[in-house]
Structure formats: structure tokens, C-alpha cells
Scaffold this motif. Structure first.
Motif, PDB file in Angstrom:
ATOM      1  N   ALA A 195      -2.874  -5.424  -5.992  1.00 37.07           N
ATOM      2  CA  ALA A 195      -3.138  -4.097  -5.443  1.00 37.07           C
ATOM      3  C   ALA A 195      -2.246  -3.823  -4.231  1.00 37.07           C
ATOM      4  O   ALA A 195      -1.716  -2.714  -4.062  1.00 37.07           O
ATOM      5  N   GLU A 196      -2.081  -4.842  -3.416  1.00 34.69           N
ATOM      6  CA  GLU A 196      -1.213  -4.702  -2.241  1.00 34.69           C
ATOM      7  C   GLU A 196       0.221  -4.398  -2.672  1.00 34.69           C
ATOM      8  O   GLU A 196       0.886  -3.515  -2.101  1.00 34.69           O
ATOM      9  N   ARG A 197       0.706  -5.127  -3.682  1.00 35.85           N
ATOM     10  CA  ARG A 197       2.074  -4.888  -4.157  1.00 35.85           C
ATOM     11  C   ARG A 197       2.227  -3.474  -4.711  1.00 35.85           C
ATOM     12  O   ARG A 197       3.277  -2.846  -4.564  1.00 35.85           O
ATOM     13  N   ARG A 198       1.181  -2.968  -5.378  1.00 37.55           N
ATOM     14  CA  ARG A 198       1.250  -1.620  -5.939  1.00 37.55           C
ATOM     15  C   ARG A 198       1.224  -0.552  -4.844  1.00 37.55           C
ATOM     16  O   ARG A 198       1.749   0.550  -5.014  1.00 37.55           O
ATOM     17  N   MET A 199       0.604  -0.861  -3.712  1.00 34.91           N
ATOM     18  CA  MET A 199       0.492   0.107  -2.625  1.00 34.91           C
ATOM     19  C   MET A 199       1.737   0.163  -1.747  1.00 34.91           C
ATOM     20  O   MET A 199       1.982   1.190  -1.104  1.00 34.91           O
ATOM     21  N   VAL A 200       2.504  -0.912  -1.710  1.00 34.70           N
ATOM     22  CA  VAL A 200       3.666  -0.966  -0.819  1.00 34.70           C
ATOM     23  C   VAL A 200       4.622   0.209  -1.033  1.00 34.70           C
ATOM     24  O   VAL A 200       5.053   0.852  -0.058  1.00 34.70           O
ATOM     25  N   LEU A 209       4.008   3.147  -1.991  1.00 30.97           N
ATOM     26  CA  LEU A 209       3.371   4.383  -1.529  1.00 30.97           C
ATOM     27  C   LEU A 209       3.374   4.490  -0.012  1.00 30.97           C
ATOM     28  O   LEU A 209       3.324   5.590   0.543  1.00 30.97           O
ATOM     29  N   VAL A 210       3.424   3.332   0.655  1.00 36.55           N
ATOM     30  CA  VAL A 210       3.447   3.316   2.123  1.00 36.55           C
ATOM     31  C   VAL A 210       4.885   3.357   2.632  1.00 36.55           C
ATOM     32  O   VAL A 210       5.240   4.191   3.472  1.00 36.55           O
ATOM     33  N   GLN A 211       5.722   2.478   2.098  1.00 37.29           N
ATOM     34  CA  GLN A 211       7.084   2.348   2.610  1.00 37.29           C
ATOM     35  C   GLN A 211       8.048   3.352   1.984  1.00 37.29           C
ATOM     36  O   GLN A 211       9.003   3.782   2.632  1.00 37.29           O
ATOM     37  N   GLY A 212       7.811   3.697   0.710  1.00 38.72           N
ATOM     38  CA  GLY A 212       8.726   4.601   0.019  1.00 38.72           C
ATOM     39  C   GLY A 212       8.312   6.046   0.135  1.00 38.72           C
ATOM     40  O   GLY A 212       8.956   6.850   0.813  1.00 38.72           O
ATOM     41  N   GLU A 213       7.192   6.407  -0.499  1.00 37.02           N
ATOM     42  CA  GLU A 213       6.733   7.791  -0.493  1.00 37.02           C
ATOM     43  C   GLU A 213       6.133   8.200   0.843  1.00 37.02           C
ATOM     44  O   GLU A 213       6.144   9.369   1.206  1.00 37.02           O
ATOM     45  N   GLY A 214       5.559   7.239   1.569  1.00 32.54           N
ATOM     46  CA  GLY A 214       4.923   7.562   2.840  1.00 32.54           C
ATOM     47  C   GLY A 214       3.654   8.370   2.681  1.00 32.54           C
ATOM     48  O   GLY A 214       3.257   9.105   3.587  1.00 32.54           O
ATOM     49  N   THR A 215       2.995   8.236   1.520  1.00 35.01           N
ATOM     50  CA  THR A 215       1.821   9.065   1.237  1.00 35.01           C
ATOM     51  C   THR A 215       0.505   8.357   1.487  1.00 35.01           C
ATOM     52  O   THR A 215      -0.558   8.972   1.379  1.00 35.01           O
ATOM     53  N   VAL A 216       0.535   7.064   1.796  1.00 35.02           N
ATOM     54  CA  VAL A 216      -0.685   6.295   2.012  1.00 35.02           C
ATOM     55  C   VAL A 216      -0.672   5.712   3.415  1.00 35.02           C
ATOM     56  O   VAL A 216       0.368   5.255   3.909  1.00 35.02           O
ATOM     57  N   ASP A 239       2.083   6.703 -13.548  1.00 36.41           N
ATOM     58  CA  ASP A 239       2.725   6.912 -12.254  1.00 36.41           C
ATOM     59  C   ASP A 239       2.367   5.768 -11.305  1.00 36.41           C
ATOM     60  O   ASP A 239       1.283   5.177 -11.398  1.00 36.41           O
ATOM     61  N   VAL A 240       3.276   5.460 -10.384  1.00 33.52           N
ATOM     62  CA  VAL A 240       3.058   4.349  -9.445  1.00 33.52           C
ATOM     63  C   VAL A 240       1.775   4.556  -8.647  1.00 33.52           C
ATOM     64  O   VAL A 240       1.085   3.581  -8.294  1.00 33.52           O
ATOM     65  N   LEU A 267      -3.186  -0.249   3.728  1.00 27.31           N
ATOM     66  CA  LEU A 267      -2.431  -1.399   3.205  1.00 27.31           C
ATOM     67  C   LEU A 267      -2.768  -2.665   3.980  1.00 27.31           C
ATOM     68  O   LEU A 267      -2.935  -3.741   3.390  1.00 27.31           O
ATOM     69  N   ALA A 268      -2.887  -2.566   5.295  1.00 33.78           N
ATOM     70  CA  ALA A 268      -3.241  -3.720   6.119  1.00 33.78           C
ATOM     71  C   ALA A 268      -4.620  -4.251   5.738  1.00 33.78           C
ATOM     72  O   ALA A 268      -4.842  -5.471   5.706  1.00 33.78           O
ATOM     73  N   TYR A 269      -5.546  -3.333   5.432  1.00 33.37           N
ATOM     74  CA  TYR A 269      -6.890  -3.757   5.032  1.00 33.37           C
ATOM     75  C   TYR A 269      -6.842  -4.570   3.740  1.00 33.37           C
ATOM     76  O   TYR A 269      -7.474  -5.625   3.638  1.00 33.37           O
ATOM     77  N   VAL A 270      -6.086  -4.095   2.761  1.00 37.73           N
ATOM     78  CA  VAL A 270      -5.995  -4.810   1.485  1.00 37.73           C
ATOM     79  C   VAL A 270      -5.317  -6.161   1.678  1.00 37.73           C
ATOM     80  O   VAL A 270      -5.691  -7.162   1.046  1.00 37.73           O
ATOM     81  N   ASN A 271      -4.324  -6.221   2.555  1.00 36.68           N
ATOM     82  CA  ASN A 271      -3.670  -7.499   2.848  1.00 36.68           C
ATOM     83  C   ASN A 271      -4.667  -8.504   3.422  1.00 36.68           C
ATOM     84  O   ASN A 271      -4.721  -9.658   3.009  1.00 36.68           O
TER      85      ASN A 271
END
Length: 388
Positions: A318-323, A325-332, A187-188, A337-341
Motif C-alpha cells: 500500500a505504501e508503494r502504491r501511495m508514493v 500519489l504523494v511524490q508525483g501527482e501531489g494529490t495525497v 488507475d494508479v 503516507l507516513a502513517y502507512v509507513n
């Protein structure tokens, strides 16, 4: 992070949670607070009072998830559950055991299951209980029987009664989140979680490299080019690894829909943005000591510096994998994400800083020489002295 929610991975945190649950039961509590997530978790007392498995894959289900559908569309067998779902008489007896403090008294013979428990009215004791009234000699022989259970996790293995890293629940290719939800391991969400875990491990390698170099310098046998002084960098890396555990925790507990729709928090769900600001301060302090960056540089230098460049690239992944979850699912939390960036920028600066501390040259990118087809007809290597 390490911070992994893989249910067939072990960590000190998992062992602590099992003990936390046990202490909650001994205090006759229906819930406790999960330290890594802040979630309220139901204890076996709460589930036993309900009288049946709710089918939600709860962490402390005493019914062995017997009402959870498996991949074949049927229901799971009661594998090692303490009670039989729907058996009110049995669950009532177990609730009474909790309330009179005898819930963990007694052992189930090897191979015992919920059916044999119903017949014997015995409840399997967790490993390393301190309230066992047996004398030491008798206790040793009983412990050998407990070892034979071998179910894994907090119940121990075939050869030990201590908490073991395997539970076998992930053998079919699924894993459990902190929320109790199970998803496929490809899973993503688990892709993001695994990449953050990978990044944390690389940061650990860098920390070990820096410590090893420092120790060599301190005993008078420094490795080639090593000055043995890295300022606050080792301590910063320890903080970074802890924050990556936090990021993993945020990924592993998807935000409920009700919180996603709450505009009052600006879409943020608990990750402290001050961690990102601290990274920027560290970047500024290291950059101030370095010469101005005027060209692309090659990801090389000392072993620790090269590993920091690996960390930088894994951080970008890791940032690409999190995007999504933030922009699509809205679960993170977007703050995570800003921290990982920002963390990838930190690793880049830290890689330069390590070479600076070890008085190594910085090798710049070079273009192919024009007008020649010879493979060796490139400009001479361009190096920059980081220390004047």
C-alpha cells in the motif's frame, strides 16, 4: 476502507449520504457537507436551478449525466434522470416541487425515464420515504411497482426498494472518486485505494481471530497455546481500521491544484500526524514487554500472528502504491503516507506481541549449513522463548 469509493460497492456511509441528500432537499438546501470528505456537495435543487447538466459527473445530477461524454466520444443517454437537460419549463416545475415540499410525492411506473416524467410530471420517490400519504395496503402494491425499476443504488433493485450495492455504472471499467471525477479502475489511484482496502480487511481478520481466541479461553476451552489475553491490541486494531478508512478517503479525494501549490501548509492536506505518533507509542509499549530482537524471525506462530505478518507485507505494498500519489501527482497528504509507513512497523511488533501473549516460541531465520550438500543439513531450528 472499507472506505471504498467504488461506485458499485455499497456501504452504510453511502446509504447515509443518500438520506443526507434527501433531508437537504426537504430543507430546500442547495448544498450539504459530505461527512467522509468534508466537501461541499450540490443537491439536485442547485442543479435544477442551473437548468442543464454541467457535464462534470456530479453525484446528484438530476439529468442522468446526459452531457457527460462516454467512451465512444458521444454523450450518455438520460438513464433514469429526473429531468431533461435544457428543458427550463420542466426544471422550473421541479424546483417549485422542492420549494413546496412535494418533490418526492408520486411514483414513476416501471421503466419510467425522464421523457415519461415530463409527460406525467411525476418524480420518482426514493426508497423508504416516510411522507407517503397512501394507506398501508395501497402502499404495498405501489412498492411492488417501484421494485420493478431495478436501477440499483438508492433506487433499489428489481426485488427490493432498499439501497442495494450495485449501480451498474462501473460495468465499463471506470469508477467515481469523491470529487465526482471518473477514472479507469486500473488507475494508479485506485490501485492505492484498493490496496488500502485490502489491508483494512486483513486487519479485520486479525481482530476476528483475537476475539475468537479470547472467547474460547473465556468459556474454558482455550485453543492450544492460547492465553486469551491480548491487552489493548483488539481495540487498537479497531482504531487502525478506522484510520485506514481515513487514508482511503484522502486517496479518493485528490487535492485540487490550487491547494497543492499552497506552500503555507507544508504540503499537508488534513491527515492528522498525531495518528502516526500514537502508533509509535503502541509499538513502544508492546516492545517493552518483548525480549530484545537479535535476529530475523520467520513470519509464523499463531494464526493471528501469521495474519499480522501478511498485513505487514500488504501494508508495504500500500505504501508503494501511495508514493506516486504523494511524490508525483501531489494529490495525497504526505502525513497519510507516513502513517502507512509506520503502520507496517506496528503490524510487525503486533505479530511478535500476539505470540508473546499466547506463550508461543519465536522462530528465527537460519542459514544453510556450510560444507554439505544434503537438503537436511541445516542448523537446528532456532527458537526464542518470548516469555521467561
Amino acid at each position: 476502507m472499507a472506505s471504498s469509493t467504488e461506485d458499485d460497492e455499497a456501504s452504510g456511509a453511502i446509504a447515509d449520504i443518500e438520506e443526507l441528500h434527501r433531508q437537504a432537499i426537504l430543507r430546500k438546501q442547495s448544498t450539504y457537507i459530505d461527512p467522509p470528505t468534508g466537501f461541499t456537495v450540490f443537491t439536485e435543487l442547485s442543479h435544477l436551478k442551473r437548468g442543464k447538466c454541467c457535464g462534470n459527473q456530479c453525484r446528484h445530477c438530476p439529468y442522468g449525466w446526459s452531457n457527460v461524454r462516454n467512451e465512444a466520444g458521444g454523450f450518455n443517454a438520460n438513464d433514469g434522470g429526473r429531468a431533461i437537460s435544457g428543458d427550463r419549463e420542466m426544471t422550473g416545475r421541479l424546483v417549485k416541487r422542492i420549494m413546496n415540499g412535494t418533490y418526492y410525492d408520486g411514483d414513476v411506473p416501471s421503466g419510467g425515464n425522464a421523457t415519461t416524467q415530463a409527460a406525467t410530471e411525476k418524480v420518482a420517490a426514493p426508497c423508504s420515504t416516510n411522507d407517503d400519504p397512501q394507506p398501508a395496503q395501497s402502499k404495498q402494491s405501489t412498492r411492488g411497482t417501484t421494485k420493478g425499476m431495478g436501477r440499483g443504488g438508492s433506487t433499489g433493485g428489481a426485488l427490493t426498494s432498499k439501497n442495494v450495492p450495485y449501480t451498474r455504472k462501473g460495468d465499463a471499467g471506470t469508477s467515481q472518486l469523491f470529487t465526482g471525477e471518473r477514472r479507469n479502475k486500473d488507475d494508479v489511484l485506485f490501485e492505492a485505494l484498493g490496496t488500502v482496502d485490502e489491508l483494512c480487511s486483513i486487519a479485520g481478520v486479525v481482530y476476528a481471530e483475537l476475539n475468537a481466541a479470547t472467547e474460547k479461553a473465556q468459556i474454558g476451552a482455550p485453543s492450544e497455546g492460547t492465553s486469551g489475553v491480548y491487552g489493548d491490541l483488539p481495540g487498537q486494531l479497531l482504531d487502525v481500521m478506522s484510520r485506514l478508512f481515513d487514508v482511503g478517503s484522502h486517496i479518493a479525494k485528490p487535492v485540487p491544484q490550487s491547494q497543492r501549490d499552497d506552500a503555507s501548509n507544508g504540503g499537508k492536506h488534513g491527515f492528522n500526524s498525531q495518528h502516526t505518533e500514537l502508533l509509535e507509542e503502541w509499538i513502544d509499549l508492546m516492545t517493552e514487554q518483548l525480549p530484545e530482537l537479535t535476529s530475523f524471525i520467520l513470519p509464523t506462530g499463531s494464526p493471528a500472528s501469521a495474519q499480522l505478518h501478511v498485513a505487514r507485507t500488504v501494508c508495504r505494498r500500500a505504501e508503494r502504491r501511495m508514493v506516486p500519489l504523494v511524490q508525483g501527482e501531489g494529490t495525497v497528504d504526505p502525513a497519510a503516507l507516513a502513517y502507512v509507513n509506520r503502520l507496517s512497523d506496528y503490524f510487525f511488533t503486533a505479530a511478535r506481541y500476539v505470540n508473546f501473549c499466547e506463550d508461543r516460541d519465536e522462530v528465527q531465520y537460519r542459514t544453510e549449513a556450510k560444507g554439505s550438500r544434503r537438503k537436511d543439513s541445516q542448523r537446528e531450528r532456532v527458537v526464542v522463548k518470548l516469555k521467561k
